[in-house]
Design an enzyme around this catalytic site. Structure first.
Site, short mmCIF file in Angstrom:
data_model
loop_
_atom_site.label_atom_id
_atom_site.label_comp_id
_atom_site.label_asym_id
_atom_site.label_seq_id
_atom_site.Cartn_x
_atom_site.Cartn_y
_atom_site.Cartn_z
N ASN A 128 0.83 -1.21 0.00
CA ASN A 128 0.00 0.00 0.00
C ASN A 128 0.86 1.26 0.00
O ASN A 128 0.60 2.21 -0.74
CB ASN A 128 -0.91 0.02 1.24
CG ASN A 128 -2.05 -0.95 1.17
OD1 ASN A 128 -2.35 -1.50 0.11
ND2 ASN A 128 -2.70 -1.18 2.29
N HIS A 182 -14.87 3.13 -15.48
CA HIS A 182 -14.71 2.38 -14.24
C HIS A 182 -15.97 1.59 -13.91
O HIS A 182 -15.97 0.76 -12.99
CB HIS A 182 -14.39 3.37 -13.10
CG HIS A 182 -13.97 2.71 -11.82
ND1 HIS A 182 -14.73 2.76 -10.67
CD2 HIS A 182 -12.86 2.00 -11.51
CE1 HIS A 182 -14.12 2.11 -9.71
NE2 HIS A 182 -12.98 1.63 -10.18
#
Length: 745
Positions: free
Chosen positions: A97, A490
């Protein structure tokens, strides 16, 4: 160690405490003490609430909020009640991350500052203040991350027979066998690069692990610097052979193996010092689509340039000599604030190798997704008929509890094989490398069906993979388009058109997650399978807009970004605000930072409506502030599965309306992406979603609570110290007990 599947317990070892940092949001500042809401000017909406200005510090900073999210991941790694290999995986997730955060968010912020286009954030912080906040928070978190591995997780793994051995801890026989392996497997792929007047400082690729080697020439007495790249395609953790015990696994790091054999790379030189280091570079892409004749070609060129982005972080081992560090910072042009001195080993993303070990007693209990009861075959020997099930009624899917392969994947595969299906239209944002979805679309095209694939080749870090699939689909005869100029596609959509008794029927899937069978086993997502005529008509129009020229398409049931998601949600939130104390807004998202939506939620709370937000990551809201958000609660859930679905609910009881979709409440989703949200109309399905949501918001379920000060507090034990319920394990239990219902129609 075994897990209590219903527990989300404390974050510290009882025997060895590693205090985790608290990332504290800096109080916002606004120019002239005033903040002008973007809700009126930027979104073209009338400012009906100008007479009641909202406080300037109502937005938490998004970058600091992201660091707080990754801190919650680290708390799971520190939790002694989480199975040991899962804690190891959370360490790897934290590191991965943070890599992406630096490559994209920090790099983008630095680029905007350098070009002079950076502006004050909605939180009121100047760009350089945000960078300072990030630097302080990231240094604290990375230090705690390294300590947690070295002082707790590493020793705990050793106690279970899983060890990472140093070179000098190996026996002579082990060193000899590894030496043979080095000469045959590793040595041929190494490329030592010296630095001297004839050899300039080498390019250091992003996220590569490197050895900085200081050499002495015994003949001249001069000191030299060389760099050796640790090959990324070789296993980082080398398993030591000769261990017969099934519960004992020993590794040595690849960089230690290389460091022990540097004499083969520099014959005649004396190896004086060796240190590991790692560089993170700007890897965000910028493609000017309006000027690009061919988006595919332009993106391929940009991917080539990506690897040469400027450095944004330098990780070095803690014991690195200052003169070596000075050389690296000078040659890489890295500021001292971007240097992170850490104990070895660097790059703990490699811990996934250990987390993948087959040690069931150290992992979460095995979980096998089940087929949705309404999609299960009537007879065990008969295959499921997904299309017939859809004709009987809408099917609400909840992954990973509902199997993706026997629902969404089966829907597309059956449509591809059905001779009555005339066309399949599909969006693809991220998919797996061996995707059966891709294979089904290729089979459909080979069968003569009209197949359209809207492939989003600008999906971050999946660009190369998606370009490959786009070309494969094109070669198979699939119509491939790349969406609309200036917008990422998306939305998660599939439309199947079938000839039935002289008429065309449309079968639709609208989801919150990608068409990726692998991540569907790890990501929590929702999807709707429906034959609703209005939704089918909306999807037809939306696909025509994506593949052709239909800029003024209107939709009956869907909310579609960038046109109507923000305005549609704000309108519904304001309607609940108008109901005062009888109003209710419930939102589940990955991130929420959009000023217009946030301000609408504040207005609803100020009007007395109940506002509940369930957010996994970034959150700009300040709940519980007197006079602003007293009726607002914000919760976060992290655990075995990654909470990824987006749910928007308005009202209560029989009049409640619920939408699911692909959009988070962020500028990029609402302004620069094609997103779609679909209403759930089946009352039982609405009730089911609201029940899950309300269960999470109770004090009986483990979660993190956001306070008015911007701090997240873990809520996981009751008043007697008993662990609270884990919502994901509750859902595993409840979904596994389902029975096939009677058909609704």
């Amino acid at each position: 160690m075994t897990a209590n599947p219903r527990a989300v317990p404390d974050i510290v070892e009882s025997s060895s405490v590693v205090p985790l940092p608290t990332i504290r949001p800096q109080r916002a500042r606004a120019a002239n003490g005033r903040f002008v809401s973007a809700s009126a000017s930027a979104w073209g909406q009338s400012d009906d609430h100008a007479e009641e200005p909202l406080p300037a510090d109502r937005f938490l900073d998004r970058e600091v909020s992201w660091l707080q999210f990754n801190e919650r991941v680290l708390q799971l790694a520190a939790d002694p009640h989480v199975p040991l290999l899962e804690r190891t995986r959370f360490l790897a997730i934290f590191a991965s991350n943070l890599d992406e955060f630096f490559m994209v968010r920090v790099a983008g912020l630095k680029r905007r500052i350098a070009t002079g286009i950076a502006t004050r954030s909605a939180s009121g912080l100047e760009p350089r203040e945000v960078l300072e906040e990030i630097s302080v928070g990231a240094h604290e978190l990375m230090e705690q991350h390294a300590r947690l591995y070295r002082e707790i997780i590493g020793p705990a793994l050793g106690g279970e027979g899983i060890t990472l051995a140093r070179w000098d801890e190996l026996t002579e026989e082990e060193q000899s066998r590894l030496g043979d392996m080095f000469r045959s497997t590793v040595y041929p792929v190494l490329t030592p690069l010296a630095v001297d007047p004839a050899h300039p400082f080498p390019y250091i690729s992003g996220l590569s692990l490197n050895l900085a080697v200081i050499l002495n020439n015994p003949q001249t007495g001069r000191e030299h610097f060389a760099r050796v790249k640790v090959p990324p395609l070789l296993p980082r953790f080398i398993e030591l052979p000769g261990v017969d015990d099934l519960y004992t696994t020993r590794y040595v790091l690849l960089e230690e193996l290389i460091a022990a054999h540097l004499r083969f790379l520099f014959p005649g030189m004396e190896v004086h010092e060796t240190y590991t280091f790692r560089v993170t570079r700007n890897e965000d892409l910028e493609v000017e689509e309006d000027d690009a004749e061919n988006l595919l070609t332009a993106l391929e060129k940009e991917l080539t340039r990506r690897r040469f982005g400027p450095p944004v972080r330098l990780e070095v081992e803690r014991d690195m000599d200052d003169h070596v560090l000075d050389l690296l910072t000078r040659e890489l042009r890295v500021h001292h604030s971007e240097v992170y001195r850490l104990p070895t080993p660097l790059d703990l993303t490699a811990l996934n190798t250990i987390a993948d070990l087959d040690r069931t007693e150290l992992s979460y209990p095995n979980f096998l997704p089940s087929t949705h009861p309404e999609l299960a075959p009537v007879e065990r020997s008969a295959p499921s008929d997904i299309l017939r099930a859809m004709r009987a009624g809408d099917v609400l899917l909840h992954h990973p509890y509902d199997s993706f392969s026997t629902s969404v994947q089966a829907f597309i595969e059956q449509a591809a094989a059905d001779p009555h299906v005339l066309a399949i239209k599909q969006t693809l944002y991220r998919t797996s490398g061996d995707s059966p979805i891709i294979d089904a679309l290729i089979d459909a095209a080979a069968a003569g069906k009209q197949v359209l694939a809207v492939v989003e080749i600008k999906a971050r870090f999946d660009e190369e993979n998606n370009i490959s699939w786009a070309r494969k689909l094109e070669h198979a005869g699939v119509h491939v388009v790349y969406g609309m100029v200036g917008l990422k596609t998306h939305a998660k959509l599939c439309l199947v058109v079938r000839q039935e008794e002289g008429v065309l029927r449309r079968y639709c899937h609208v989801g919150t997650g990608n068409y990726n069978p692998k991540t569907a086993r790890l990501y929590e997502d929702l999807g709707l399978l429906t034959c609703d005529d209005a939704i089918g008509e909306d999807l037809t129009r939306l696909f025509n807009q994506l593949s052709g020229m239909a800029p003024k398409s209107k939709f009956k049931r869907l909310l579609v970004a960038p046109r109507s998601v923000r305005s549609g949600l704000v309108e519904r939130i304001d309607a609940e605000a108008a109901r005062g104390k009888d109003g209710s807004v419930r939102i589940k998202v990955n991130s929420i930072v959009d000023e217009a939506v946030v301000d609408a939620l504040y207005r609803a709370s100020m009007a007395g409506a109940r506002v509940d937000v369930w957010v996994r990551g970034i959150c700009a809201l300040r709940p519980g502030v007197p006079g602003l958000s007293e009726t607002m609660r914000v919760r976060s859930v992290l655990g075995r599965f990654l909470e990824h679905s987006r749910v928007f609910a308005f009202g209560t009881g029989k009049t409640a309306s619920v939408y699911i979709g692909s959009a988070d409440m962020m500028h990029r989703n609402l302004d620069r992406r094609v997103e779609a949200m679909v209403p759930i109309t089946d009352r039982d399905q609405v009730k089911h979603l609201l029940t899950i949501f309300d269960r999470v918001m109770t004090d009986e379920v483990a979660s993190w609570h956001l306070g008015e000060d911007g701090q997240w507090h873990r809520h996981h034990l009751d008043a007697d110290g008993i662990p609270l319920a884990d919502i994901q394990f509750e859902l595993i239990d409840s979904y596994s007990r389902r029975r096939r219902p009677g058909r609704r129609r």
